[in-house]
Scaffold this motif. Structure first.
Motif, PDB file in Angstrom:
ATOM      1  N   GLY A  54       4.186  -7.440  -6.523  1.00  0.00           N
ATOM      2  CA  GLY A  54       4.535  -6.090  -6.116  1.00  0.00           C
ATOM      3  C   GLY A  54       3.731  -4.970  -6.763  1.00  0.00           C
ATOM      4  O   GLY A  54       4.056  -3.798  -6.593  1.00  0.00           O
ATOM      5  N   GLU A  55       2.667  -5.295  -7.472  1.00  0.00           N
ATOM      6  CA  GLU A  55       1.838  -4.261  -8.091  1.00  0.00           C
ATOM      7  C   GLU A  55       1.062  -3.472  -7.035  1.00  0.00           C
ATOM      8  O   GLU A  55       0.828  -2.276  -7.182  1.00  0.00           O
ATOM      9  CB  GLU A  55       0.864  -4.900  -9.087  1.00  0.00           C
ATOM     10  CG  GLU A  55      -0.014  -3.915  -9.811  1.00  0.00           C
ATOM     11  CD  GLU A  55      -0.948  -4.580 -10.818  1.00  0.00           C
ATOM     12  OE1 GLU A  55      -1.826  -3.863 -11.332  1.00  0.00           O
ATOM     13  OE2 GLU A  55      -0.821  -5.783 -11.086  1.00  0.00           O
ATOM     14  N   TYR A  56       0.660  -4.153  -5.959  1.00  0.00           N
ATOM     15  CA  TYR A  56      -0.092  -3.527  -4.876  1.00  0.00           C
ATOM     16  C   TYR A  56       0.751  -3.551  -3.606  1.00  0.00           C
ATOM     17  O   TYR A  56       1.509  -4.484  -3.368  1.00  0.00           O
ATOM     18  CB  TYR A  56      -1.407  -4.272  -4.643  1.00  0.00           C
ATOM     19  CG  TYR A  56      -2.249  -4.352  -5.890  1.00  0.00           C
ATOM     20  CD1 TYR A  56      -2.983  -3.262  -6.328  1.00  0.00           C
ATOM     21  CD2 TYR A  56      -2.292  -5.521  -6.652  1.00  0.00           C
ATOM     22  CE1 TYR A  56      -3.745  -3.324  -7.489  1.00  0.00           C
ATOM     23  CE2 TYR A  56      -3.053  -5.590  -7.807  1.00  0.00           C
ATOM     24  CZ  TYR A  56      -3.775  -4.489  -8.224  1.00  0.00           C
ATOM     25  OH  TYR A  56      -4.516  -4.559  -9.366  1.00  0.00           O
ATOM     26  N   SER A  57       0.596  -2.517  -2.780  1.00  0.00           N
ATOM     27  CA  SER A  57       1.345  -2.415  -1.526  1.00  0.00           C
ATOM     28  C   SER A  57       0.473  -2.838  -0.358  1.00  0.00           C
ATOM     29  O   SER A  57      -0.764  -2.786  -0.431  1.00  0.00           O
ATOM     30  CB  SER A  57       1.786  -0.967  -1.300  1.00  0.00           C
ATOM     31  OG  SER A  57       2.606  -0.531  -2.350  1.00  0.00           O
ATOM     32  N   TYR A  58       1.126  -3.195   0.751  1.00  0.00           N
ATOM     33  CA  TYR A  58       0.407  -3.549   1.978  1.00  0.00           C
ATOM     34  C   TYR A  58      -0.532  -2.399   2.347  1.00  0.00           C
ATOM     35  O   TYR A  58      -0.131  -1.242   2.366  1.00  0.00           O
ATOM     36  CB  TYR A  58       1.404  -3.796   3.118  1.00  0.00           C
ATOM     37  CG  TYR A  58       0.736  -4.122   4.421  1.00  0.00           C
ATOM     38  CD1 TYR A  58       0.357  -5.421   4.710  1.00  0.00           C
ATOM     39  CD2 TYR A  58       0.459  -3.128   5.339  1.00  0.00           C
ATOM     40  CE1 TYR A  58      -0.275  -5.727   5.902  1.00  0.00           C
ATOM     41  CE2 TYR A  58      -0.177  -3.417   6.536  1.00  0.00           C
ATOM     42  CZ  TYR A  58      -0.542  -4.730   6.808  1.00  0.00           C
ATOM     43  OH  TYR A  58      -1.180  -5.012   7.983  1.00  0.00           O
ATOM     44  N   GLY A  59      -1.799  -2.725   2.592  1.00  0.00           N
ATOM     45  CA  GLY A  59      -2.777  -1.719   2.989  1.00  0.00           C
ATOM     46  C   GLY A  59      -3.571  -1.114   1.854  1.00  0.00           C
ATOM     47  O   GLY A  59      -4.576  -0.445   2.102  1.00  0.00           O
ATOM     48  N   ASP A  60      -3.137  -1.302   0.591  1.00  0.00           N
ATOM     49  CA  ASP A  60      -3.943  -0.817  -0.538  1.00  0.00           C
ATOM     50  C   ASP A  60      -5.332  -1.452  -0.466  1.00  0.00           C
ATOM     51  O   ASP A  60      -5.468  -2.616  -0.067  1.00  0.00           O
ATOM     52  CB  ASP A  60      -3.310  -1.198  -1.884  1.00  0.00           C
ATOM     53  CG  ASP A  60      -2.147  -0.304  -2.275  1.00  0.00           C
ATOM     54  OD1 ASP A  60      -1.896   0.693  -1.573  1.00  0.00           O
ATOM     55  OD2 ASP A  60      -1.491  -0.616  -3.284  1.00  0.00           O
TER      56      ASP A  60
END
Length: 94
Positions: A54-60
């Protein structure tokens, strides 16, 4: 019968999509031998699909060395994974 599959990566793997850094078509062309391959950049910008931590979000958008991208083919489905510790940077708009 082919079906769409979903990949659920486990830490430390992150699923990415390569479409962020696609080459643009130009109206110009150069004839090259059929077996010629353009040299690959040593790094690539890719989009996050799934991060189990969960450190990065979808689309980052992240930047990483090209050679660390792992391609997995299952039936007609293609997935790309990278290990978290290979991420060089996150790209953000200001």
């Amino acid at each position: 019968m082919s079906s769409t599959m979903v990949l659920d990566p486990r830490a430390p793997w992150i699923q990415v999509e390569l479409s962020f850094d696609k080459k643009r078509d130009t109206p110009y062309s150069i004839e090259l031998p059929d077996d010629y391959e353009l040299p690959e950049k040593p790094y690539k910008a890719v989009s996050i699909v799934s991060d189990p931590e969960g450190e990065y979000s979808y689309g980052d958008v992240i930047v990483l060395p090209t050679h660390v991208i792992r391609e997995i083919e299952l039936s007609a489905n293609k997935f790309h994974l990278v290990e978290r510790n290979h991420i060089m940077a996150v790209v953000r708009a200001e």
